[in-house]
Motif scaffolding. Structure first.
Motif, mmCIF file in Angstrom:
data_model
loop_
_atom_site.group_PDB
_atom_site.id
_atom_site.type_symbol
_atom_site.label_atom_id
_atom_site.label_comp_id
_atom_site.label_asym_id
_atom_site.label_seq_id
_atom_site.Cartn_x
_atom_site.Cartn_y
_atom_site.Cartn_z
ATOM 1 N N PHE A 148 41.907 36.687 39.644
ATOM 2 C CA PHE A 148 42.647 35.924 40.606
ATOM 3 C C PHE A 148 43.241 34.672 40.161
ATOM 4 C CE2 PHE A 148 38.942 38.197 42.256
ATOM 5 C CZ PHE A 148 39.439 39.275 43.118
ATOM 6 N N ALA A 149 43.521 34.662 38.788
ATOM 7 C CA ALA A 149 44.190 33.688 38.511
ATOM 8 C C ALA A 149 45.946 33.665 38.847
ATOM 9 C CB ALA A 149 44.305 33.434 36.688
ATOM 10 N N VAL A 150 46.506 32.521 38.674
ATOM 11 C CA VAL A 150 47.828 32.630 39.017
ATOM 12 C C VAL A 150 48.689 31.607 37.967
ATOM 13 C CG1 VAL A 150 49.808 32.461 41.103
ATOM 14 C CG2 VAL A 150 47.340 32.456 41.500
ATOM 15 N N PRO A 151 48.716 32.208 36.807
ATOM 16 C CA PRO A 151 49.087 31.342 35.490
ATOM 17 C C PRO A 151 50.180 30.770 35.594
ATOM 18 C CG PRO A 151 48.934 33.776 35.139
ATOM 19 C CD PRO A 151 48.472 33.812 36.480
ATOM 20 N N PHE A 152 51.225 31.037 36.308
ATOM 21 C CA PHE A 152 52.623 30.477 36.248
ATOM 22 C C PHE A 152 52.706 29.186 37.220
ATOM 23 C CE2 PHE A 152 52.394 34.123 39.257
ATOM 24 C CZ PHE A 152 53.128 33.188 40.347
ATOM 25 N N VAL A 153 51.289 29.078 37.768
ATOM 26 C CA VAL A 153 51.805 28.023 39.040
ATOM 27 C C VAL A 153 52.016 26.709 38.433
ATOM 28 C CG1 VAL A 153 50.247 26.495 40.606
ATOM 29 C CG2 VAL A 153 50.561 29.005 40.839
ATOM 30 N N PRO A 154 51.115 26.317 37.173
ATOM 31 C CA PRO A 154 51.521 24.913 36.705
ATOM 32 C C PRO A 154 52.768 24.794 36.304
ATOM 33 C CG PRO A 154 49.418 25.671 35.675
ATOM 34 C CD PRO A 154 49.966 26.892 36.533
ATOM 35 N N GLN A 155 53.524 25.900 35.654
ATOM 36 C CA GLN A 155 54.945 25.684 35.244
ATOM 37 C C GLN A 155 55.993 25.580 36.405
ATOM 38 O OE1 GLN A 155 55.692 28.891 32.582
ATOM 39 N NE2 GLN A 155 57.505 27.871 31.795
ATOM 40 N N LEU A 156 55.573 26.266 37.678
ATOM 41 C CA LEU A 156 56.329 26.396 38.866
ATOM 42 C C LEU A 156 56.208 24.893 39.549
ATOM 43 C CD1 LEU A 156 57.615 27.550 41.151
ATOM 44 C CD2 LEU A 156 55.663 28.495 41.998
ATOM 45 N N ARG A 157 54.893 24.326 39.482
ATOM 46 C CA ARG A 157 54.705 23.169 40.261
ATOM 47 C C ARG A 157 55.570 22.087 39.280
ATOM 48 N NH1 ARG A 157 51.856 23.020 44.564
ATOM 49 N NH2 ARG A 157 49.910 24.126 44.494
ATOM 50 N N ASN A 158 55.631 22.279 37.945
ATOM 51 C CA ASN A 158 56.285 21.069 37.304
ATOM 52 C C ASN A 158 57.824 21.093 37.454
ATOM 53 O OD1 ASN A 158 55.861 19.186 35.326
ATOM 54 N ND2 ASN A 158 56.709 20.655 33.774
ATOM 55 N N LYS A 191 44.675 28.365 47.054
ATOM 56 C CA LYS A 191 43.549 28.273 48.056
ATOM 57 C C LYS A 191 42.828 29.666 47.980
ATOM 58 C CE LYS A 191 44.539 25.054 51.219
ATOM 59 N NZ LYS A 191 45.616 24.843 51.824
ATOM 60 N N LEU A 192 43.782 30.804 48.119
ATOM 61 C CA LEU A 192 43.102 32.185 48.221
ATOM 62 C C LEU A 192 42.358 32.501 46.876
ATOM 63 C CD1 LEU A 192 45.824 33.888 50.363
ATOM 64 C CD2 LEU A 192 43.335 33.927 50.942
ATOM 65 N N SER A 193 43.067 32.124 45.683
ATOM 66 C CA SER A 193 42.782 32.421 44.492
ATOM 67 C C SER A 193 41.577 31.832 44.273
ATOM 68 C CB SER A 193 43.603 31.809 43.482
ATOM 69 O OG SER A 193 43.198 31.349 42.179
ATOM 70 N N ALA A 194 41.070 30.412 44.466
ATOM 71 C CA ALA A 194 39.863 29.841 44.391
ATOM 72 C C ALA A 194 38.828 30.430 45.011
ATOM 73 C CB ALA A 194 39.992 28.377 44.936
ATOM 74 N N ASP A 195 39.201 30.714 46.314
ATOM 75 C CA ASP A 195 37.883 31.557 47.282
ATOM 76 C C ASP A 195 37.546 33.085 46.681
ATOM 77 O OD1 ASP A 195 36.715 32.389 49.386
ATOM 78 O OD2 ASP A 195 38.535 33.005 50.555
ATOM 79 N N LEU A 196 38.530 33.573 46.226
ATOM 80 C CA LEU A 196 38.368 35.094 46.008
ATOM 81 C C LEU A 196 37.503 35.198 44.702
ATOM 82 C CD1 LEU A 196 41.741 36.832 46.841
ATOM 83 C CD2 LEU A 196 39.219 36.622 48.030
ATOM 84 N N ILE A 264 40.081 47.801 54.124
ATOM 85 C CA ILE A 264 40.790 46.808 53.442
ATOM 86 C C ILE A 264 40.133 45.516 53.812
ATOM 87 C CG2 ILE A 264 42.909 45.678 53.711
ATOM 88 C CD1 ILE A 264 44.534 47.944 53.241
ATOM 89 N N ASN A 265 40.111 44.627 52.829
ATOM 90 C CA ASN A 265 39.696 43.281 53.028
ATOM 91 C C ASN A 265 41.034 42.399 53.143
ATOM 92 O OD1 ASN A 265 39.271 40.474 52.465
ATOM 93 N ND2 ASN A 265 37.471 41.147 51.105
ATOM 94 N N PRO A 266 41.011 42.011 54.420
ATOM 95 C CA PRO A 266 42.468 41.179 54.748
ATOM 96 C C PRO A 266 42.818 39.923 53.786
ATOM 97 C CG PRO A 266 40.822 41.035 56.636
ATOM 98 C CD PRO A 266 40.187 41.903 55.642
ATOM 99 N N ASP A 267 41.546 39.103 53.553
ATOM 100 C CA ASP A 267 41.885 38.059 52.666
ATOM 101 C C ASP A 267 42.430 38.555 51.155
ATOM 102 O OD1 ASP A 267 41.045 36.335 54.519
ATOM 103 O OD2 ASP A 267 38.893 36.498 53.776
ATOM 104 N N VAL A 268 41.787 39.677 50.635
ATOM 105 C CA VAL A 268 42.350 40.080 49.427
ATOM 106 C C VAL A 268 43.777 40.777 49.394
ATOM 107 C CG1 VAL A 268 41.789 41.471 47.367
ATOM 108 C CG2 VAL A 268 40.042 40.552 48.820
ATOM 109 N N LEU A 269 43.967 41.527 50.548
ATOM 110 C CA LEU A 269 45.435 41.822 50.742
ATOM 111 C C LEU A 269 46.403 40.690 50.834
ATOM 112 C CD1 LEU A 269 47.048 44.531 51.421
ATOM 113 C CD2 LEU A 269 46.625 43.970 53.804
ATOM 114 N N GLN A 270 46.166 39.532 51.804
ATOM 115 C CA GLN A 270 46.827 38.559 51.974
ATOM 116 C C GLN A 270 47.153 37.651 50.246
ATOM 117 O OE1 GLN A 270 45.899 35.043 54.069
ATOM 118 N NE2 GLN A 270 47.652 35.450 55.128
#
Ligand SMILES: Nc1ncnc2c1ncn2[C@@H]1O[C@H](COP(=O)(O)OP(=O)(O)O)[C@@H](O)[C@H]1O
Ligand SMILES: [Mg+2]
Length: 314
Positions: A148-158, A191-196, A264-270
């Protein structure tokens, strides 16, 4: 790409009599290779593209799993067959690119055509079969496990926070006018990433890129190609591509014959929907910021990015 004949000789001992550029996908160049009576499909990732390292990093992990599936599962004959190099590797490279060779599939890509009822049945059976397997198979899957990582987020945020003023004017204007939505989407995905990550979700082998350009109809059957996204993940990673399709109910009816307790798990789908959206946005930004593009190509990418950004509102 002038070196391709030499590369084919050196790594595959093939004497290419003809090499025809093909309509490739988004990520790589493609060629039809003729050698004697045989034909091959060569996929070439250009090293000059920003997306290449990410897209090619896991070749040695995912190809052996597809080979295992081809030999031991009901997916036999429905997957593209990789051609190993003389040393038994599934890829080779030169200064310009990273290459994978496959047997050529004579057939038609589904693309924009609608699936027939029979094809929906075949697709459903294929995906149901794929989802029967997981990390217990006798091939290493660890590197492909969903975290559930989103590895490009630091670069995007930067880029959004610090570098926005240094961006080319057209990109800057587009981003600035959608900054709130883009930040909001990024926050939600994180948020979803940390939760899952803290949940104990059932995982199975998933293709994770189930769109009709990755489906081909050969004379005998529907084939599922382009396995570079192969993961051990919650099945929503695949079902996200199907839930909005007009044939989804038919798909599920067949899928449930194998997975009768499925829901289907709606959180995972989202999570998958939003991460994919953010990933597409970042990939377009990467192209605009880091790739060498012709003016027209750049205009097309800018247009795609604009479309994606406008859709966040909805
Ligand atoms: N083995 C093959 N034989 C013939 N055509 C193929 C083969 N694999 C892929 N293709 C065609 O090439 C296109 C791009 O291939 P794909 O593996 O999906 O690359 P990408 O990762 O760039 O999307 C597919 O949509 C299909 O039309
Ligand atoms: Mg593809």
């Amino acid at each position: 790409m002038d070196n391709i004949p030499n590369l084919l000789k050196e790594h595959y001992d093939l004497d290419a009599t003809n090499i025809l550029p093909q309509r490739g996908g988004w990520a790589a160049l493609a060629f039809k290779v003729y050698s004697g009576k045989q034909t091959f499909f060569l996929k070439a990732y250009e090293k000059s593209r920003a997306s290449t390292p990410k897209l090619t990093a896991l070749i040695d992990q995912y190809v052996p799993i597809t080979v295992w599936l081809m030999q031991h599962s009901g997916l036999k004959g429905k997957l593209p067959v990789p051609v190993p190099t003389q040393t038994g590797a599934y890829k080779c490279e030169d200064d310009d690119g990273i290459y994978l060779l496959y047997e050529y599939i004579e057939g038609e890509t589904i693309g924009e055509k609608a699936l027939t009822a029979e094809q929906v049945g075949e697709l459903s059976n294929m995906i149901a079969e794929l989802h029967l397997y997981g990390e217990e198979i006798p091939v290493e899957t660890k590197a492909l496990k969903e975290d559930f990582a989103v590895p490009f987020v630091p670069q995007l945020r930067n880029t959004l926070e610090r570098e926005v003023h240094e961006l080319p004017l057209d990109v800057k204007e587009l981003i600035t006018s959608h900054l709130n939505q883009l930040n909001g989407l990024t926050d939600t995905v994180e948020k979803l990433s940390a939760d899952l990550r803290n949940r104990n979700l059932r995982m199975a082998l998933c293709h994770t890129d189930l769109h009709p350009w990755n489906l081909m109809q050969s004379s005998r059957q529907l084939m599922l190609i382009d396995w570079e996204g192969l993961k051990v993940a919650p099945v929503e990673a695949d079902l996200m591509f199907l839930v909005d399709e007009p044939y989804y109910d038919d798909f599920v009816q067949i899928y449930r014959k194998v997975h009768n307790d499925f829901a289907i798990n709606p959180d995972v789908l989202q999570f998958y929907r939003y991460r994919r959206k953010l990933e597409d946005i970042w990939e377009f930004m990467e192209q605009l910021l880091f790739d060498r593009q012709e003016a027209q190509e750049r205009a097309v990418t800018l247009n795609y990015l604009s479309k994606e950004l406008n859709e966040i509102r909805g």
